[in-house]
Design a protein around this motif. Structure first.
Motif, PDB file in Angstrom:
ATOM      1  N   LYS A  62      -5.003 -13.619  -5.929  1.00 46.58           N
ATOM      2  CA  LYS A  62      -4.304 -14.806  -5.447  1.00 46.58           C
ATOM      3  C   LYS A  62      -2.863 -14.518  -5.029  1.00 46.58           C
ATOM      4  N   GLU A  63      -2.293 -13.427  -5.518  1.00 49.79           N
ATOM      5  CA  GLU A  63      -0.887 -13.138  -5.239  1.00 49.79           C
ATOM      6  C   GLU A  63      -0.656 -12.439  -3.900  1.00 49.79           C
ATOM      7  N   THR A  64      -1.659 -11.748  -3.380  1.00 53.85           N
ATOM      8  CA  THR A  64      -1.452 -11.053  -2.104  1.00 53.85           C
ATOM      9  C   THR A  64      -2.679 -11.171  -1.213  1.00 53.85           C
ATOM     10  N   GLY A  65      -2.409 -11.416   0.054  1.00 53.44           N
ATOM     11  CA  GLY A  65      -3.484 -11.456   1.036  1.00 53.44           C
ATOM     12  C   GLY A  65      -3.632 -10.146   1.782  1.00 53.44           C
ATOM     13  N   LYS A  66      -2.798  -9.167   1.427  1.00 57.33           N
ATOM     14  CA  LYS A  66      -2.852  -7.859   2.080  1.00 57.33           C
ATOM     15  C   LYS A  66      -3.615  -6.872   1.208  1.00 57.33           C
ATOM     16  N   ALA A  67      -4.672  -6.317   1.746  1.00 53.84           N
ATOM     17  CA  ALA A  67      -5.468  -5.357   0.988  1.00 53.84           C
ATOM     18  C   ALA A  67      -4.637  -4.150   0.564  1.00 53.84           C
ATOM     19  N   SER A  68      -3.699  -3.741   1.427  1.00 55.84           N
ATOM     20  CA  SER A  68      -2.897  -2.546   1.144  1.00 55.84           C
ATOM     21  C   SER A  68      -1.942  -2.750  -0.030  1.00 55.84           C
ATOM     22  N   GLU A  69      -1.708  -3.989  -0.432  1.00 58.95           N
ATOM     23  CA  GLU A  69      -0.772  -4.276  -1.514  1.00 58.95           C
ATOM     24  C   GLU A  69      -1.432  -4.442  -2.882  1.00 58.95           C
ATOM     25  N   ARG A  70      -2.742  -4.512  -2.907  1.00 55.94           N
ATOM     26  CA  ARG A  70      -3.410  -4.867  -4.172  1.00 55.94           C
ATOM     27  C   ARG A  70      -3.020  -3.934  -5.312  1.00 55.94           C
ATOM     28  N   ARG A  71      -3.066  -2.643  -5.083  1.00 56.89           N
ATOM     29  CA  ARG A  71      -2.774  -1.694  -6.165  1.00 56.89           C
ATOM     30  C   ARG A  71      -1.308  -1.776  -6.591  1.00 56.89           C
ATOM     31  N   MET A  72      -0.418  -2.052  -5.658  1.00 60.05           N
ATOM     32  CA  MET A  72       1.001  -2.162  -5.997  1.00 60.05           C
ATOM     33  C   MET A  72       1.260  -3.422  -6.819  1.00 60.05           C
ATOM     34  N   VAL A  73       0.673  -4.538  -6.421  1.00 59.58           N
ATOM     35  CA  VAL A  73       0.815  -5.776  -7.190  1.00 59.58           C
ATOM     36  C   VAL A  73       0.225  -5.585  -8.587  1.00 59.58           C
ATOM     37  N   ALA A  74      -0.934  -4.941  -8.655  1.00 60.81           N
ATOM     38  CA  ALA A  74      -1.536  -4.651  -9.955  1.00 60.81           C
ATOM     39  C   ALA A  74      -0.629  -3.764 -10.786  1.00 60.81           C
ATOM     40  N   GLY A  75       0.024  -2.799 -10.137  1.00 63.80           N
ATOM     41  CA  GLY A  75       0.941  -1.908 -10.846  1.00 63.80           C
ATOM     42  C   GLY A  75       2.097  -2.662 -11.474  1.00 63.80           C
ATOM     43  N   VAL A  76       2.655  -3.638 -10.746  1.00 62.39           N
ATOM     44  CA  VAL A  76       3.753  -4.448 -11.284  1.00 62.39           C
ATOM     45  C   VAL A  76       3.291  -5.214 -12.519  1.00 62.39           C
ATOM     46  N   TYR A  77       2.129  -5.855 -12.418  1.00 58.62           N
ATOM     47  CA  TYR A  77       1.651  -6.657 -13.551  1.00 58.62           C
ATOM     48  C   TYR A  77       1.276  -5.783 -14.747  1.00 58.62           C
ATOM     49  N   GLY A 132     -12.473 -10.179  -5.905  1.00 61.09           N
ATOM     50  CA  GLY A 132     -13.358  -9.250  -5.226  1.00 61.09           C
ATOM     51  C   GLY A 132     -13.338  -7.874  -5.858  1.00 61.09           C
ATOM     52  N   LYS A 133     -14.242  -7.038  -5.408  1.00 60.60           N
ATOM     53  CA  LYS A 133     -14.387  -5.700  -5.956  1.00 60.60           C
ATOM     54  C   LYS A 133     -13.098  -4.897  -5.843  1.00 60.60           C
ATOM     55  N   GLU A 134     -12.380  -5.010  -4.733  1.00 57.55           N
ATOM     56  CA  GLU A 134     -11.176  -4.209  -4.525  1.00 57.55           C
ATOM     57  C   GLU A 134     -10.045  -4.617  -5.460  1.00 57.55           C
ATOM     58  N   SER A 135      -9.944  -5.886  -5.769  1.00 56.97           N
ATOM     59  CA  SER A 135      -8.910  -6.321  -6.703  1.00 56.97           C
ATOM     60  C   SER A 135      -9.239  -5.875  -8.125  1.00 56.97           C
ATOM     61  N   ILE A 136     -10.504  -5.880  -8.480  1.00 61.47           N
ATOM     62  CA  ILE A 136     -10.906  -5.364  -9.791  1.00 61.47           C
ATOM     63  C   ILE A 136     -10.583  -3.877  -9.877  1.00 61.47           C
ATOM     64  N   ALA A 137     -10.919  -3.137  -8.816  1.00 57.28           N
ATOM     65  CA  ALA A 137     -10.628  -1.704  -8.785  1.00 57.28           C
ATOM     66  C   ALA A 137      -9.130  -1.445  -8.853  1.00 57.28           C
TER      67      ALA A 137
END
Length: 322
Positions: free
Chosen positions: A197-212, A270-275
């Motif tokens: 929910k925090e990012t609509g950019k696929a390229s940012e998912r891992r970075m947003v996850a890293g912050v959290y 989705g699968k990519e956000s879980i990953a």
């Protein structure tokens, strides 16, 4: 005598030719259907059974002639099970070929990444081709994807497939330990739903996850806006700015008020956000804010973050949003 034989031969030719011509026209000529129609072939149906159903649906003129034409011109291939779209005025020949060799209709219902369960339930309930009640769907229990279904299939059966897909995805991804302080499958899904929910950019998912993940490690509050909104709308858009009172509300989801994860997922990730949660970006960043392009700018320190926030406010003022 020759004239007699000629007349007899001509009579035989006419007697034989007219029925053959009628049969050929009935087989290859236009059919009686005045509109495009859906037609379902049940598993194990024979050509004879289908012929009767086609006549009853007024897609062919005669089941008897259809069976004769199928035997003479249609080959030995069986008809396929499934739902087919019969074109307007389709000939008997083209209908049989479609049922033997064509592609059945593929009906799909799509759950997009980050879609909350309340919207999944509404989509299922509104679908006129499904039957039965729509079950209550636990948040975070279905995997976003496109799912095929058959006409008159139950809504409960479709939900079950969505949930099995999520279970299988988690089983696959959780074979390796998470590089993030999440202690259970449920916590993985919860954090992945926030990332979604925090990012609509696929390229940012891992970075947003890293912050959290960094914030969880040091006991810092997540301060995630979507967690404040969820108990108000059940995941639907809020349509306005968050109120100060809502930022202070005790809901079990408000990550502005309490550290750690909320009590449950806020969407179906989705699968990519879980990953991304299981393998986040290795970063020192603790903050991020919108950059005006649909993405975010990240910061390691509060001072850097405050400067980024001021730049974001300047962009919003320039746009007339503040």
């Amino acid at each position: 005598m020759r004239t007699l034989w000629r007349r007899l031969a001509l009579g035989i030719a006419i007697a034989v030719g007219i029925p053959v011509a009628i049969l050929l026209y009935g087989w290859y000529g236009p059919g009686p259907s005045a509109r495009v129609s859906d037609f379902t072939v049940e598993e194990g149906s024979s050509v004879a059974a289908v012929a009767g159903q086609l006549e009853k649906a007024k897609l062919i003129s005669s089941a008897r002639r259809f069976k004769v034409g199928a035997r003479l011109f249609g080959g030995a291939d069986p008809v396929q099970a499934g739902e087919f779209e019969i074109p307007k005025g389709a000939s008997a020949a083209s209908i049989l070929d479609l049922l033997q060799h064509g592609k059945p209709l593929l009906r799909l219902i799509t759950v997009t990444e980050g879609m909350p369960s309340i919207i999944v339930q509404e989509k299922l309930a509104a679908n006129p081709f499904l039957t039965g009640p729509t079950p209550t769907i636990a948040e975070g229990s279905v995997l976003p994807d496109s799912y095929s279904y058959e006409r008159d299939e139950s809504r409960a059966a479709v939900v079950a497939r969505m949930q099995v897909a999520m279970t299988k995805t988690l089983d696959q991804l959780l074979r390796k330990p998470a590089n993030c302080p999440v202690a259970s499958r449920q916590e993985v899904v919860i954090l992945a739903s926030i990332v979604e929910k925090e990012t609509g950019k696929a390229s940012e998912r891992r970075m947003v996850a890293g912050v959290y993940c960094n914030r969880l490690r040091i006991g810092m509050k997540l301060d995630a806006d979507p967690t404040v909104i969820y108990p108000i709308t059940k995941g639907k858009p809020l349509g306005r700015r968050i109120k100060k009172s809502e930022l202070m509300a005790i809901t079990g989801y408000n990550t502005y008020r309490e550290p750690g994860l909320p009590m449950g997922p806020i969407a179906n990730p989705g699968k990519e956000s879980i990953a991304a949660v299981l393998n986040p970006e290795q970063t020192k960043a603790l903050y991020f804010v919108a950059d005006g392009t649909g993405g975010h700018v990240f910061a390691d320190t509060l001072q850097q973050h405050q400067a980024n926030v001021q730049r974001w406010y300047a962009i919003r003022r320039q746009r007339g949003e503040m």
